[in-house]
Design a protein around this motif. Structure first.
Motif, PDB file in Angstrom:
ATOM      1  N   UNK A   1       0.821  -1.214   0.000  1.00 31.92           N
ATOM      2  CA  UNK A   1       0.000   0.000   0.000  1.00 31.92           C
ATOM      3  C   UNK A   1       0.850   1.258   0.000  1.00 31.92           C
ATOM      4  N   UNK A   2       2.075   1.141   0.469  1.00 30.16           N
ATOM      5  CA  UNK A   2       3.065   2.211   0.375  1.00 30.16           C
ATOM      6  C   UNK A   2       4.358   1.545  -0.058  1.00 30.16           C
ATOM      7  N   UNK A  34      -5.923  -4.257   6.252  1.00 31.68           N
ATOM      8  CA  UNK A  34      -5.261  -5.221   5.369  1.00 31.68           C
ATOM      9  C   UNK A  34      -4.221  -5.994   6.159  1.00 31.68           C
ATOM     10  N   UNK A  35      -3.819  -7.115   5.589  1.00 32.95           N
ATOM     11  CA  UNK A  35      -2.800  -7.979   6.199  1.00 32.95           C
ATOM     12  C   UNK A  35      -3.219  -8.402   7.605  1.00 32.95           C
ATOM     13  N   UNK A  36      -4.511  -8.611   7.795  1.00 28.55           N
ATOM     14  CA  UNK A  36      -5.049  -8.890   9.132  1.00 28.55           C
ATOM     15  C   UNK A  36      -4.706 -10.293   9.632  1.00 28.55           C
ATOM     16  N   UNK A  37      -4.248 -11.160   8.754  1.00 20.43           N
ATOM     17  CA  UNK A  37      -3.859 -12.504   9.187  1.00 20.43           C
ATOM     18  C   UNK A  37      -2.373 -12.581   9.536  1.00 20.43           C
ATOM     19  N   UNK A  38      -1.673 -11.441   9.468  1.00 18.67           N
ATOM     20  CA  UNK A  38      -0.250 -11.387   9.773  1.00 18.67           C
ATOM     21  C   UNK A  38      -0.036 -10.792  11.152  1.00 18.67           C
ATOM     22  N   UNK A  39       1.210 -10.726  11.570  1.00 18.77           N
ATOM     23  CA  UNK A  39       1.549 -10.124  12.866  1.00 18.77           C
ATOM     24  C   UNK A  39       1.651  -8.604  12.793  1.00 18.77           C
ATOM     25  N   UNK A  40       1.486  -8.038  11.612  1.00 15.90           N
ATOM     26  CA  UNK A  40       1.575  -6.587  11.443  1.00 15.90           C
ATOM     27  C   UNK A  40       0.435  -6.089  10.553  1.00 15.90           C
ATOM     28  N   UNK A  73      -5.835   0.903   6.246  1.00 12.25           N
ATOM     29  CA  UNK A  73      -5.556   1.457   4.916  1.00 12.25           C
ATOM     30  C   UNK A  73      -6.502   2.593   4.550  1.00 12.25           C
ATOM     31  N   UNK A  74      -7.056   3.265   5.543  1.00 11.61           N
ATOM     32  CA  UNK A  74      -7.949   4.387   5.253  1.00 11.61           C
ATOM     33  C   UNK A  74      -7.239   5.496   4.479  1.00 11.61           C
TER      34      UNK A  74
END
Length: 488
Positions: A299-300, A334-340, A344-345
């Protein structure tokens, strides 16, 4: 010669804002040009536009002051970023060398920039008020400019009152050569003036905008009612809060953005927006704002590591319970299944290249008030007043937009449930800290996260920021915020 503290040399901005060639480009009108400047409607427009520009600068101090005050000291995020880690931990008394005027903590503990906006608002009220009707295309046009100035003055004082509590009160434009030291005025006097100004704005402003490009980024009657509702909520005057919120909701001027396209809200000027700070257009944006603390690749793309601000996964789980049915969780994270995981608003990013360096530019408005915020504030007010059935109706209106079933719980925990819903709906939108203060006042429940504030600290007023010692070394009439007196 004494000098009013609000006029001491204003701190340079570190926000790296790009040039904005629209109304926010206007510069403040100086005292030396006042007598020759205010001649026609265009001049009045430029004068008011410069006040908006100054407000944007205030909320972008350090690239993200709006979020540093409203989100970082809560259960949403943690960070080890220099000084911002102390902001997150509510370690606001950290020592800063006096000479380091650009230090992040020093900037956040100072209110200079807000008073620049107030002075410009005072100037607009004074000089536009003296202009004759024949200098405008219509009486309504003059009234709108005056209404915007009253709104901006009220907004700035309300914003400072929530941060520092007591602050100096100045309602006239002051020539720096004639300025004097002023003590902090009690917060109740500040808020009384705010309510007076907001009611003036309501009487002067119209609901409609002069053109579609001004939607939400310039104040209208709805913006003023939204500010009034928040003012009353902060005071715990929920009867008047409910009335002010109803003035917006009953008008049906604003509509919910489809939650399938939830991120459109943060690009700005959506049908849901009530008041926003403009920085999303093609020729606007920033390179050091909230996007660059909360985003990472993909996203960045310029950040291939972890996000600088770390979402508190316990809070994320508590608020959303990994509910894939919640369209806000699905579309704003986003990436909600990861540790980080990341929010993304603020992921409306473009990239520019130069000198072999790629730079990301974020084009996201700062969303101050929007429809879901006011709907939930109405629910909060009704719950506080014991009107539980009606409160649930407004609460469920927002939940329905998010694809959720009606709220389940008892009347006893409804107020807390509404604050939790605000946490889901308004995550990373500058509201969470103040919501948790209201929750603490009403119920005694502390949810700031990670032992950032105990009940005793809260009762002693820890949630009000200290003044930076540099301010008090210049203005001898200032006193330190009570909780921090023995800690600075």
């Amino acid at each position: 010669m004494k000098k009013l503290i609000i006029y001491v040399s204003c701190l340079l901005l570190g926000t790296a804002l790009l040039s904005c060639k629209k109304f926010l480009d206007e510069k403040p009108i100086s005292v030396s040009t006042d007598q020759t400047f205010w001649r026609n409607e265009s001049d009045a427009d430029k004068g008011v536009a410069s006040a908006y520009a100054l407000l944007r600068a205030s909320l972008n101090t350090n690239g993200m002051a709006f979020y540093a005050y409203g989100d970082l000291p809560t259960d949403e995020y943690n960070t080890n970023e220099y000084r911002l880690g102390d902001v997150s931990k509510i370690n606001w008394s950290v020592s800063v060398p006096f000479a380091e005027t650009g230090d992040r903590m020093m900037r956040l503990r100072r209110y200079d920039l807000f008073y620049r906006t107030i002075d410009q608002s005072n100037r607009c009220i004074q000089f536009i008020g003296k202009m004759t009707d024949d200098q405008f295309s219509s009486a309504a046009a003059k009234n709108n400019f005056l209404g915007e100035a009253y709104f901006l003055r009220a907004f700035n004082y309300f914003y400072m009152a929530r941060i520092w509590g007591d602050v100096p009160l100045v309602v006239e434009s002051v020539n720096i050569t004639e300025a004097v030291d002023l003590p902090r005025s009690p917060q109740n006097e500040i808020l009384k003036q705010c309510i007076k100004d907001v009611n003036m704005a309501i009487n002067l402003l119209s609901w409609d905008y002069s053109n579609a490009n001004n939607r939400a980024v310039r104040a209208n009657k709805g913006s003023a009612y939204a500010l009034l509702a928040h003012l009353y909520a902060w005071q715990g005057d929920y009867a008047n809060c409910s009335t002010a919120a109803s003035a917006i909701l009953d008008r049906k001027y604003y509509q919910y953005e489809n939650r399938a396209s939830y991120l459109n809200i943060f690009k700005g000027k959506s049908a849901e927006g009530i008041f926003e700070i403009a920085q999303s257009d093609e020729n606007e944006g920033n390179t050091t704002g909230i996007s660059f603390y909360t985003l990472k690749s993909p996203y960045l793309t310029t950040n291939t590591g972890n996000a600088l601000f770390i979402i508190n996964q316990n809070t994320l789980s508590s608020l959303f319970n990994n509910d894939s049915q919640d369209l806000r969780f699905k579309n704003a994270f986003a990436l909600t299944s990861t540790t980080d995981p990341i929010c993304i608003k603020y992921s409306n990013i473009t990239y520019t290249s130069g000198q072999n360096v790629t730079v990301g530019v974020a084009h996201n408005n700062i969303i101050i008030f929007r429809l879901a915020d006011i709907t939930l504030l109405k629910a909060e007010a009704l719950a506080a007043l014991g009107q539980y059935s009606e409160a649930k109706t407004y609460l469920n209106e927002v939940r329905t937009q998010a694809g959720l079933n009606s709220w389940e719980g008892t009347n006893d925990n409804l107020f807390e449930g509404i604050i939790a819903e605000r946490g889901r709906e308004l995550f990373l939108e500058g509201h969470r800290f103040y919501d948790l203060v209201r929750l603490g006042r009403k119920t005694g429940i502390m949810k700031f996260g990670d032992d950032k504030m105990s009940q005793g600290d809260f009762n002693a007023g820890k949630y009000y920021w200290p003044l930076d010692p540099a301010l008090m070394s210049i203005n001898k009439k200032l006193t330190q915020t009570p909780y921090w007196r023995s800690k600075m």
